[in-house]
Design a protein around this motif. Structure first.
Motif, PDB file in Angstrom:
ATOM      1  N   TYR A  53     -26.106  28.855  36.117  1.00  0.00           N
ATOM      2  CA  TYR A  53     -24.969  30.048  35.618  1.00  0.00           C
ATOM      3  C   TYR A  53     -24.505  30.843  36.772  1.00  0.00           C
ATOM      4  O   TYR A  53     -23.362  31.310  36.635  1.00  0.00           O
ATOM      5  CB  TYR A  53     -26.874  31.439  35.897  1.00  0.00           C
ATOM      6  CG  TYR A  53     -25.945  32.485  35.394  1.00  0.00           C
ATOM      7  CD1 TYR A  53     -25.224  32.843  33.805  1.00  0.00           C
ATOM      8  CD2 TYR A  53     -26.047  33.765  35.695  1.00  0.00           C
ATOM      9  CE1 TYR A  53     -25.651  33.732  33.457  1.00  0.00           C
ATOM     10  CE2 TYR A  53     -25.499  34.941  36.025  1.00  0.00           C
ATOM     11  CZ  TYR A  53     -24.944  35.262  35.163  1.00  0.00           C
ATOM     12  OH  TYR A  53     -25.122  36.422  34.499  1.00  0.00           O
ATOM     13  N   GLU A  54     -24.703  30.724  37.929  1.00  0.00           N
ATOM     14  CA  GLU A  54     -23.667  31.385  39.065  1.00  0.00           C
ATOM     15  C   GLU A  54     -22.425  30.386  38.769  1.00  0.00           C
ATOM     16  O   GLU A  54     -21.373  31.165  38.452  1.00  0.00           O
ATOM     17  CB  GLU A  54     -24.656  30.969  40.215  1.00  0.00           C
ATOM     18  CG  GLU A  54     -25.661  32.819  40.206  1.00  0.00           C
ATOM     19  CD  GLU A  54     -26.386  31.574  41.985  1.00  0.00           C
ATOM     20  OE1 GLU A  54     -25.878  31.422  42.395  1.00  0.00           O
ATOM     21  OE2 GLU A  54     -26.915  32.820  42.583  1.00  0.00           O
ATOM     22  N   GLN A  55     -22.184  29.355  38.934  1.00  0.00           N
ATOM     23  CA  GLN A  55     -21.030  28.492  39.012  1.00  0.00           C
ATOM     24  C   GLN A  55     -20.320  28.581  37.845  1.00  0.00           C
ATOM     25  O   GLN A  55     -19.387  28.872  37.983  1.00  0.00           O
ATOM     26  CB  GLN A  55     -21.178  26.866  38.529  1.00  0.00           C
ATOM     27  CG  GLN A  55     -22.050  26.408  40.316  1.00  0.00           C
ATOM     28  CD  GLN A  55     -22.410  24.533  40.103  1.00  0.00           C
ATOM     29  OE1 GLN A  55     -22.601  24.669  38.938  1.00  0.00           O
ATOM     30  NE2 GLN A  55     -22.723  24.208  41.354  1.00  0.00           N
ATOM     31  N   ARG A  56     -20.496  28.697  36.526  1.00  0.00           N
ATOM     32  CA  ARG A  56     -20.128  29.580  35.388  1.00  0.00           C
ATOM     33  C   ARG A  56     -19.904  30.663  35.315  1.00  0.00           C
ATOM     34  O   ARG A  56     -18.777  30.520  34.975  1.00  0.00           O
ATOM     35  CB  ARG A  56     -21.884  28.862  33.800  1.00  0.00           C
ATOM     36  CG  ARG A  56     -20.813  29.724  32.897  1.00  0.00           C
ATOM     37  CD  ARG A  56     -21.419  29.206  31.765  1.00  0.00           C
ATOM     38  NE  ARG A  56     -20.505  29.513  30.408  1.00  0.00           N
ATOM     39  CZ  ARG A  56     -20.745  30.772  29.443  1.00  0.00           C
ATOM     40  NH1 ARG A  56     -21.015  31.822  30.502  1.00  0.00           N
ATOM     41  NH2 ARG A  56     -20.312  30.430  28.434  1.00  0.00           N
ATOM     42  N   LYS A  57     -20.470  31.676  36.264  1.00  0.00           N
ATOM     43  CA  LYS A  57     -19.500  32.748  36.003  1.00  0.00           C
ATOM     44  C   LYS A  57     -18.871  33.034  36.921  1.00  0.00           C
ATOM     45  O   LYS A  57     -17.574  33.694  35.925  1.00  0.00           O
ATOM     46  CB  LYS A  57     -20.628  34.125  37.027  1.00  0.00           C
ATOM     47  CG  LYS A  57     -20.406  35.154  36.801  1.00  0.00           C
ATOM     48  CD  LYS A  57     -21.684  35.846  37.223  1.00  0.00           C
ATOM     49  CE  LYS A  57     -20.810  37.600  36.853  1.00  0.00           C
ATOM     50  NZ  LYS A  57     -22.469  38.608  37.366  1.00  0.00           N
ATOM     51  N   GLU A  58     -18.790  32.075  37.455  1.00  0.00           N
ATOM     52  CA  GLU A  58     -17.201  31.454  39.029  1.00  0.00           C
ATOM     53  C   GLU A  58     -16.622  31.735  38.305  1.00  0.00           C
ATOM     54  O   GLU A  58     -15.269  31.797  38.327  1.00  0.00           O
ATOM     55  CB  GLU A  58     -17.949  31.290  39.863  1.00  0.00           C
ATOM     56  CG  GLU A  58     -18.627  31.484  41.093  1.00  0.00           C
ATOM     57  CD  GLU A  58     -19.157  31.093  42.364  1.00  0.00           C
ATOM     58  OE1 GLU A  58     -18.737  29.994  42.648  1.00  0.00           O
ATOM     59  OE2 GLU A  58     -20.146  31.237  42.664  1.00  0.00           O
ATOM     60  N   ALA A  59     -16.021  31.008  37.156  1.00  0.00           N
ATOM     61  CA  ALA A  59     -15.622  30.059  36.396  1.00  0.00           C
ATOM     62  C   ALA A  59     -14.688  31.237  35.369  1.00  0.00           C
ATOM     63  O   ALA A  59     -13.408  30.806  34.922  1.00  0.00           O
ATOM     64  CB  ALA A  59     -16.035  28.678  36.420  1.00  0.00           C
ATOM     65  N   LEU A  60     -15.685  32.088  34.686  1.00  0.00           N
ATOM     66  CA  LEU A  60     -15.072  33.169  33.772  1.00  0.00           C
ATOM     67  C   LEU A  60     -13.679  34.050  34.306  1.00  0.00           C
ATOM     68  O   LEU A  60     -14.163  34.199  35.419  1.00  0.00           O
ATOM     69  CB  LEU A  60     -15.790  33.258  33.343  1.00  0.00           C
ATOM     70  CG  LEU A  60     -17.013  32.419  32.209  1.00  0.00           C
ATOM     71  CD1 LEU A  60     -18.572  33.519  31.737  1.00  0.00           C
ATOM     72  CD2 LEU A  60     -16.297  31.934  31.617  1.00  0.00           C
ATOM     73  N   PRO A  61     -13.358  34.192  33.489  1.00  0.00           N
ATOM     74  CA  PRO A  61     -12.131  35.240  33.660  1.00  0.00           C
ATOM     75  C   PRO A  61     -12.965  36.663  34.014  1.00  0.00           C
ATOM     76  O   PRO A  61     -14.049  37.197  33.648  1.00  0.00           O
ATOM     77  CB  PRO A  61     -11.608  35.907  32.530  1.00  0.00           C
ATOM     78  CG  PRO A  61     -11.455  34.370  31.688  1.00  0.00           C
ATOM     79  CD  PRO A  61     -12.423  33.857  31.837  1.00  0.00           C
ATOM     80  N   GLU A  62     -12.470  37.537  35.403  1.00  0.00           N
ATOM     81  CA  GLU A  62     -12.672  38.746  35.914  1.00  0.00           C
ATOM     82  C   GLU A  62     -13.540  39.516  34.211  1.00  0.00           C
ATOM     83  O   GLU A  62     -14.842  40.047  34.821  1.00  0.00           O
ATOM     84  CB  GLU A  62     -11.869  39.987  36.237  1.00  0.00           C
ATOM     85  CG  GLU A  62     -11.015  40.059  35.685  1.00  0.00           C
ATOM     86  CD  GLU A  62      -9.770  40.742  36.459  1.00  0.00           C
ATOM     87  OE1 GLU A  62     -10.032  41.450  37.416  1.00  0.00           O
ATOM     88  OE2 GLU A  62      -8.323  40.343  36.275  1.00  0.00           O
ATOM     89  N   ASN A  63     -13.031  40.129  33.221  1.00  0.00           N
ATOM     90  CA  ASN A  63     -13.892  40.210  32.122  1.00  0.00           C
ATOM     91  C   ASN A  63     -14.329  40.032  31.237  1.00  0.00           C
ATOM     92  O   ASN A  63     -14.623  40.427  30.308  1.00  0.00           O
ATOM     93  CB  ASN A  63     -12.558  41.670  32.075  1.00  0.00           C
ATOM     94  CG  ASN A  63     -11.696  42.385  32.709  1.00  0.00           C
ATOM     95  OD1 ASN A  63     -11.808  42.626  33.125  1.00  0.00           O
ATOM     96  ND2 ASN A  63      -9.615  42.537  32.543  1.00  0.00           N
ATOM     97  N   ALA A  64     -14.987  39.038  31.353  1.00  0.00           N
ATOM     98  CA  ALA A  64     -15.729  38.093  30.476  1.00  0.00           C
ATOM     99  C   ALA A  64     -16.868  38.356  30.349  1.00  0.00           C
ATOM    100  O   ALA A  64     -17.175  39.257  30.948  1.00  0.00           O
ATOM    101  CB  ALA A  64     -16.232  36.248  30.648  1.00  0.00           C
TER     102      ALA A  64
END
Length: 112
Positions: A53-64
């Motif tokens: 989850y943390e890895q995916r969250k880091e890969a998403l754009p800032e306002n996702a």
């Protein structure tokens, strides 16, 4: 503590190994009890999910995942009307491609 490091420690404990010394726990250690080992395996699975989850969250754009504000809707519509590409709109708004497209549908700018 980082999730990855916590996972490493709990994995070693579930394997019956002292994470600090590398020594194998004795057979009468609480870490060798079947219920403890099962609980630690569940903890490892939970930590692995957290890490993904943390890895995916880091890969998403800032306002996702954030709510859209009226001002941002206006800027999106204006940018689209000026001929900006979906990619350019994603960059400008810090949103995913799917989010931009869904918002343009909601604003009546494109069809689903």
């Amino acid at each position: 503590m980082e999730t990855r490091r916590a996972n490493e420690i709990v994995t070693l404990l579930s394997d019956g190994v002292d994470p600090h010394t590398g020594e194998v726990f004795s057979a009468d250690s609480p870490y060798q009890h079947p219920d403890t080992v099962r609980a630690l395996f569940l903890a490892v699975k939970g930590l692995e999910r957290m890490e993904k989850y943390e890895q995916r969250k880091e890969a998403l754009p800032e306002n996702a995942g954030k709510a859209w504000k009226k001002k941002e809707d206006g800027l999106l519509a204006e940018g689209f009307d000026q001929g900006r590409s979906i990619h350019e709109l994603c960059e400008a708004h810090g949103r995913t491609k799917a989010s931009i497209k869904a918002r343009l549908v909601k604003l009546g700018k494109i069809e689903e």
